[in-house]
Design a protein around this motif. Structure first.
Motif, PDB file in Angstrom:
ATOM      1  N   PHE A  54       1.005  -1.131   0.166  1.00 41.21           N
ATOM      2  CA  PHE A  54       0.157  -0.090   0.124  1.00 41.21           C
ATOM      3  C   PHE A  54       0.666   1.294  -0.133  1.00 41.21           C
ATOM      4  O   PHE A  54       0.631   2.355  -0.498  1.00 41.21           O
ATOM      5  CB  PHE A  54      -0.927   0.041   1.219  1.00 41.21           C
ATOM      6  CG  PHE A  54      -1.991  -1.087   1.353  1.00 41.21           C
ATOM      7  CD1 PHE A  54      -2.222  -1.809   0.164  1.00 41.21           C
ATOM      8  CD2 PHE A  54      -2.449  -1.494   2.417  1.00 41.21           C
ATOM      9  CE1 PHE A  54      -3.167  -2.829   0.168  1.00 41.21           C
ATOM     10  CE2 PHE A  54      -3.255  -2.630   2.663  1.00 41.21           C
ATOM     11  CZ  PHE A  54      -3.614  -3.130   1.417  1.00 41.21           C
ATOM     12  N   THR A  55       1.896   1.156   0.757  1.00 40.84           N
ATOM     13  CA  THR A  55       2.919   2.525   0.620  1.00 40.84           C
ATOM     14  C   THR A  55       3.493   2.645  -0.561  1.00 40.84           C
ATOM     15  O   THR A  55       3.607   3.613  -0.917  1.00 40.84           O
ATOM     16  CB  THR A  55       3.918   2.271   1.748  1.00 40.84           C
ATOM     17  OG1 THR A  55       3.392   2.057   3.071  1.00 40.84           O
ATOM     18  CG2 THR A  55       5.028   3.393   1.928  1.00 40.84           C
ATOM     19  N   MET A  57       2.161   1.780  -3.617  1.00 36.37           N
ATOM     20  CA  MET A  57       1.058   2.071  -4.366  1.00 36.37           C
ATOM     21  C   MET A  57       0.780   3.762  -4.045  1.00 36.37           C
ATOM     22  O   MET A  57       0.586   4.447  -5.027  1.00 36.37           O
ATOM     23  CB  MET A  57      -0.202   1.472  -4.133  1.00 36.37           C
ATOM     24  CG  MET A  57      -0.270  -0.099  -4.670  1.00 36.37           C
ATOM     25  SD  MET A  57      -1.659  -1.152  -3.901  1.00 36.37           S
ATOM     26  CE  MET A  57      -2.741  -0.031  -4.946  1.00 36.37           C
ATOM     27  N   VAL A  58       0.703   4.026  -2.768  1.00 35.22           N
ATOM     28  CA  VAL A  58       0.575   5.580  -2.622  1.00 35.22           C
ATOM     29  C   VAL A  58       1.694   6.522  -2.927  1.00 35.22           C
ATOM     30  O   VAL A  58       1.648   7.281  -3.987  1.00 35.22           O
ATOM     31  CB  VAL A  58       0.203   5.800  -1.091  1.00 35.22           C
ATOM     32  CG1 VAL A  58       0.219   7.345  -0.936  1.00 35.22           C
ATOM     33  CG2 VAL A  58      -0.950   5.215  -0.720  1.00 35.22           C
ATOM     34  N   ARG A  61       2.100   7.478  -6.945  1.00 34.11           N
ATOM     35  CA  ARG A  61       1.224   8.678  -7.597  1.00 34.11           C
ATOM     36  C   ARG A  61       2.167   9.763  -7.461  1.00 34.11           C
ATOM     37  O   ARG A  61       2.868  10.404  -6.746  1.00 34.11           O
ATOM     38  CB  ARG A  61       0.246   8.911  -6.613  1.00 34.11           C
ATOM     39  CG  ARG A  61      -0.749   7.768  -6.779  1.00 34.11           C
ATOM     40  CD  ARG A  61      -2.178   8.121  -6.039  1.00 34.11           C
ATOM     41  NE  ARG A  61      -2.404   8.789  -5.122  1.00 34.11           N
ATOM     42  CZ  ARG A  61      -2.682   8.652  -3.767  1.00 34.11           C
ATOM     43  NH1 ARG A  61      -2.921   7.559  -3.409  1.00 34.11           N
ATOM     44  NH2 ARG A  61      -2.817   9.680  -2.845  1.00 34.11           N
ATOM     45  N   VAL A  70       0.140  12.659   1.554  1.00 33.34           N
ATOM     46  CA  VAL A  70      -0.813  11.793   1.006  1.00 33.34           C
ATOM     47  C   VAL A  70      -2.042  12.732   0.878  1.00 33.34           C
ATOM     48  O   VAL A  70      -2.348  13.590   1.449  1.00 33.34           O
ATOM     49  CB  VAL A  70      -1.127  10.559   2.080  1.00 33.34           C
ATOM     50  CG1 VAL A  70       0.191   9.700   1.990  1.00 33.34           C
ATOM     51  CG2 VAL A  70      -1.642  11.011   3.299  1.00 33.34           C
ATOM     52  N   ASP A  74      -6.480   8.899   1.569  1.00 32.40           N
ATOM     53  CA  ASP A  74      -5.592   8.122   2.204  1.00 32.40           C
ATOM     54  C   ASP A  74      -5.585   8.228   3.787  1.00 32.40           C
ATOM     55  O   ASP A  74      -5.342   7.274   4.437  1.00 32.40           O
ATOM     56  CB  ASP A  74      -4.220   8.465   1.687  1.00 32.40           C
ATOM     57  CG  ASP A  74      -3.989   8.024   0.189  1.00 32.40           C
ATOM     58  OD1 ASP A  74      -4.426   6.963  -0.227  1.00 32.40           O
ATOM     59  OD2 ASP A  74      -3.280   8.941  -0.378  1.00 32.40           O
ATOM     60  N   CYS A 113      -6.305   2.914  -2.703  1.00 33.39           N
ATOM     61  CA  CYS A 113      -5.158   3.198  -3.476  1.00 33.39           C
ATOM     62  C   CYS A 113      -5.230   2.867  -4.826  1.00 33.39           C
ATOM     63  O   CYS A 113      -4.748   3.506  -5.671  1.00 33.39           O
ATOM     64  CB  CYS A 113      -4.175   2.137  -2.755  1.00 33.39           C
ATOM     65  SG  CYS A 113      -3.310   2.692  -1.222  1.00 33.39           S
ATOM     66  N   GLN A 116      -7.170   5.872  -6.669  1.00 31.06           N
ATOM     67  CA  GLN A 116      -6.725   7.030  -6.783  1.00 31.06           C
ATOM     68  C   GLN A 116      -5.368   6.913  -7.759  1.00 31.06           C
ATOM     69  O   GLN A 116      -5.077   7.934  -8.457  1.00 31.06           O
ATOM     70  CB  GLN A 116      -5.949   7.534  -5.302  1.00 31.06           C
ATOM     71  CG  GLN A 116      -6.863   7.995  -4.401  1.00 31.06           C
ATOM     72  CD  GLN A 116      -6.712   8.429  -3.206  1.00 31.06           C
ATOM     73  OE1 GLN A 116      -5.985   9.260  -3.159  1.00 31.06           O
ATOM     74  NE2 GLN A 116      -6.574   7.392  -2.027  1.00 31.06           N
TER      75      GLN A 116
END
Length: 163
Positions: A54-55, A57-58, A61, A70, A74, A113, A116
């Motif tokens: 998840f980190t 994926m964020v 961006r 974020v 998020d 995630c 976005q």
């Protein structure tokens, strides 16, 4: 903005802190003996790997990398998942409820995630809702006019090789 930046910095350490909290909670609150197998072989790896994915994926961006912050979505998604993971680590009589809600929240973080990331990858931008109306998509940049004059001419140059 400060909270969004703090959450940005928290995401990577959370991959180590949250699984560790599950282990510490087990030792402090003395859960069932069979819980240690679930904890070591399922819960801790799932939280660790999930948080790392998840980190990534964020942080993939563009807006997150540019602002080092974020989004508010998020914060809501990760905040809910982290609180439920912490509550699961208390091993109280509500353990199964917190575990179920934490799994659902983890799935929600993944969906958030992905959504976005997709929105940013496709270039869709959303306006702030006005008067309860859902946001409308708008292009990120107006279309440019085709070049005019000699700048739009195409020249093809060929080479002739002599043997």
């Amino acid at each position: 903005m400060a909270l969004r930046q703090a959450f940005y910095r928290w995401l990577l350490p959370a991959a180590f802190v949250l699984p560790l909290w599950l282990l510490v909670g087990y030792m402090v609150f003395q859960a069932n003996v069979w819980t240690i197998f679930w904890l070591l072989f399922l819960a801790m790896p799932a939280v660790f790997i999930g948080q790392l994915i998840f980190t990534l994926m964020v942080r993939s961006r563009t807006s997150v990398r540019r602002n080092k912050a974020v989004s508010t979505l998020d914060i809501a998604a990760f905040g809910t998942w982290h609180v439920l993971t912490i509550l699961t680590g208390l091993y109280s009589e509500w353990f199964w409820l917190f575990l179920t809600l934490a799994i659902i929240a983890g799935i929600g973080v993944f969906v958030s995630c992905m959504w976005q990331l997709w929105q940013e990858a496709t270039g869709a931008r959303y306006e702030t809702p006005v008067d309860g109306v859902f946001p409308r998509a708008r292009p990120s940049a107006p279309p440019s006019a085709p070049p005019t004059g000699s700048a739009g001419d195409v020249f093809i140059v060929t080479e002739k090789h002599e043997s």
